[in-house]
Design a protein around this motif. Structure first.
Motif, PDB file in Angstrom:
ATOM      1  N   LYS A 152       0.832  -1.207   0.000  1.00 56.75           N
ATOM      2  CA  LYS A 152       0.000   0.000   0.000  1.00 56.75           C
ATOM      3  C   LYS A 152       0.865   1.255   0.000  1.00 56.75           C
ATOM      4  O   LYS A 152       0.541   2.241  -0.670  1.00 56.75           O
ATOM      5  CB  LYS A 152      -0.937   0.007   1.204  1.00 56.75           C
ATOM      6  CG  LYS A 152      -1.911   1.182   1.192  1.00 56.75           C
ATOM      7  CD  LYS A 152      -2.961   1.059   2.270  1.00 56.75           C
ATOM      8  CE  LYS A 152      -3.951   2.233   2.189  1.00 56.75           C
ATOM      9  NZ  LYS A 152      -5.006   2.139   3.230  1.00 56.75           N
ATOM     10  N   HIS A 154       3.805   1.566  -1.345  1.00 53.07           N
ATOM     11  CA  HIS A 154       4.315   1.739  -2.715  1.00 53.07           C
ATOM     12  C   HIS A 154       3.242   2.324  -3.626  1.00 53.07           C
ATOM     13  O   HIS A 154       3.528   3.190  -4.458  1.00 53.07           O
ATOM     14  CB  HIS A 154       4.811   0.397  -3.260  1.00 53.07           C
ATOM     15  CG  HIS A 154       6.194   0.047  -2.833  1.00 53.07           C
ATOM     16  ND1 HIS A 154       7.313   0.726  -3.271  1.00 53.07           N
ATOM     17  CD2 HIS A 154       6.640  -0.915  -1.980  1.00 53.07           C
ATOM     18  CE1 HIS A 154       8.394   0.196  -2.733  1.00 53.07           C
ATOM     19  NE2 HIS A 154       8.022  -0.793  -1.943  1.00 53.07           N
ATOM     20  N   ALA A 155       2.027   1.857  -3.483  1.00 56.67           N
ATOM     21  CA  ALA A 155       0.938   2.373  -4.311  1.00 56.67           C
ATOM     22  C   ALA A 155       0.679   3.841  -4.021  1.00 56.67           C
ATOM     23  O   ALA A 155       0.463   4.640  -4.943  1.00 56.67           O
ATOM     24  CB  ALA A 155      -0.332   1.549  -4.062  1.00 56.67           C
ATOM     25  N   GLN A 158       3.533   5.890  -5.563  1.00 59.17           N
ATOM     26  CA  GLN A 158       3.374   6.004  -7.014  1.00 59.17           C
ATOM     27  C   GLN A 158       2.288   7.005  -7.373  1.00 59.17           C
ATOM     28  O   GLN A 158       2.432   7.805  -8.305  1.00 59.17           O
ATOM     29  CB  GLN A 158       3.045   4.641  -7.622  1.00 59.17           C
ATOM     30  CG  GLN A 158       2.872   4.665  -9.132  1.00 59.17           C
ATOM     31  CD  GLN A 158       4.104   5.175  -9.845  1.00 59.17           C
ATOM     32  OE1 GLN A 158       5.213   4.696  -9.609  1.00 59.17           O
ATOM     33  NE2 GLN A 158       3.929   6.175 -10.715  1.00 59.17           N
ATOM     34  N   GLN A 159       1.208   6.976  -6.623  1.00 57.56           N
ATOM     35  CA  GLN A 159       0.125   7.931  -6.857  1.00 57.56           C
ATOM     36  C   GLN A 159       0.600   9.357  -6.615  1.00 57.56           C
ATOM     37  O   GLN A 159       0.271  10.272  -7.384  1.00 57.56           O
ATOM     38  CB  GLN A 159      -1.048   7.604  -5.941  1.00 57.56           C
ATOM     39  CG  GLN A 159      -2.270   8.486  -6.167  1.00 57.56           C
ATOM     40  CD  GLN A 159      -3.413   8.113  -5.231  1.00 57.56           C
ATOM     41  OE1 GLN A 159      -3.185   7.720  -4.082  1.00 57.56           O
ATOM     42  NE2 GLN A 159      -4.642   8.227  -5.712  1.00 57.56           N
TER      43      GLN A 159
END
Length: 250
Positions: A152, A154-155, A158-159
């Protein structure tokens, strides 16, 4: 240690798995140029992103090893947070044998008062970014983020990078550069020192006069298309370029 005593300054390497040539250039630099210095100062954004010291990757292990090898050669290494790797913490510094550096830090560099910064706090015209910076530097926000599973985090990172790139397209270039008045006020506050920073990706040597005091501002280059560093000794500072290992230096 070869030559006269000197220190090196780098920033904005943005190391990541998708740019292995820059990683190789960094490792070569650590084994050659940096090994002859008294100290290496990394002024932020060593990594493209950092979601916590518990996120061990092949790249992060190699970077820890490279910095550790340098410190074992009695080269002092100092790490300052950037806007991409502000979650670097004591565990990473301890693994490297490096020291975390406050932003800003004023030091006596071979007899010359020198102020070190990442540089993002000088970009006072970018109010949206500064609001985001205040949020993510809050200890409560960081604790909540680090409590999330790695996937989560990492996500979310990235966002945030995607949003940042989109926002840059809508901003005037001057908004993302330092504010001249902010530079003046900062140098005045710290007694008119030499200033070294990164962040803006606009490498330059600026000479200015503030309240009758001659000051200089060195902006470190990023490592996207090539590498480079600032070398300072008792005679002053000078920029140096780096070539990819095995490339033609011409």
């Amino acid at each position: 240690m070869g030559g006269k005593p000197h220190s090196l300054f780098i920033s904005d390497l943005h190391l990541c798995e998708s740019r292995p040539q820059i990683s190789r250039l960094f490792f070569d630099f650590m084994e050659t140029r940096a090994a002859d210095a008294e100290a290496l100062y990394i002024l932020g954004d060593l990594f493209e992103s950092w979601v916590g010291d518990d996120d061990e990757t092949a790249l992060s292990r190699d970077v820890v090893h490279a910095i550790r090898r340098l410190t074992e050669r009695d080269v002092a290494v100092y790490l300052m947070h950037g806007n991409r790797d502000f979650l670097l913490a004591q565990a990473f510094a301890d693994a490297c044998g490096a020291q975390l550096l406050e932003d800003p830090t004023l030091l006596n560099l071979y007899g010359q008062p020198t102020l070190l910064m990442h540089g993002d706090t000088l970009c006072t015209d970018d109010t949206a970014y500064l609001a985001f910076r205040t949020q993510v530097r809050d200890p409560a926000w960081q604790a909540g983020f680090l409590a999330q599973p790695l996937a989560k985090r990492h996500a979310m990172a990235q966002q945030a990078r995607t949003h940042s790139e989109q926002a840059k397209q809508e901003k005037a270039a001057e908004i993302m550069d330092v504010n001249h008045q902010a530079v003046i006020e900062t140098l005045r506050k710290y007694g008119y020192p030499r200033l070294i920073h990164g962040h803006t990706h606009r490498p330059a040597h600026h000479q200015l006069t503030i309240d009758g005091h001659a000051c200089e501002r060195w902006v470190l280059q990023d490592w996207y298309d090539k590498g480079g560093y600032l070398r300072c000794d008792s005679q002053g500072c000078a920029t140096q370029s780096l070539n990819f290992p095995g490339s033609d230096p011409r």
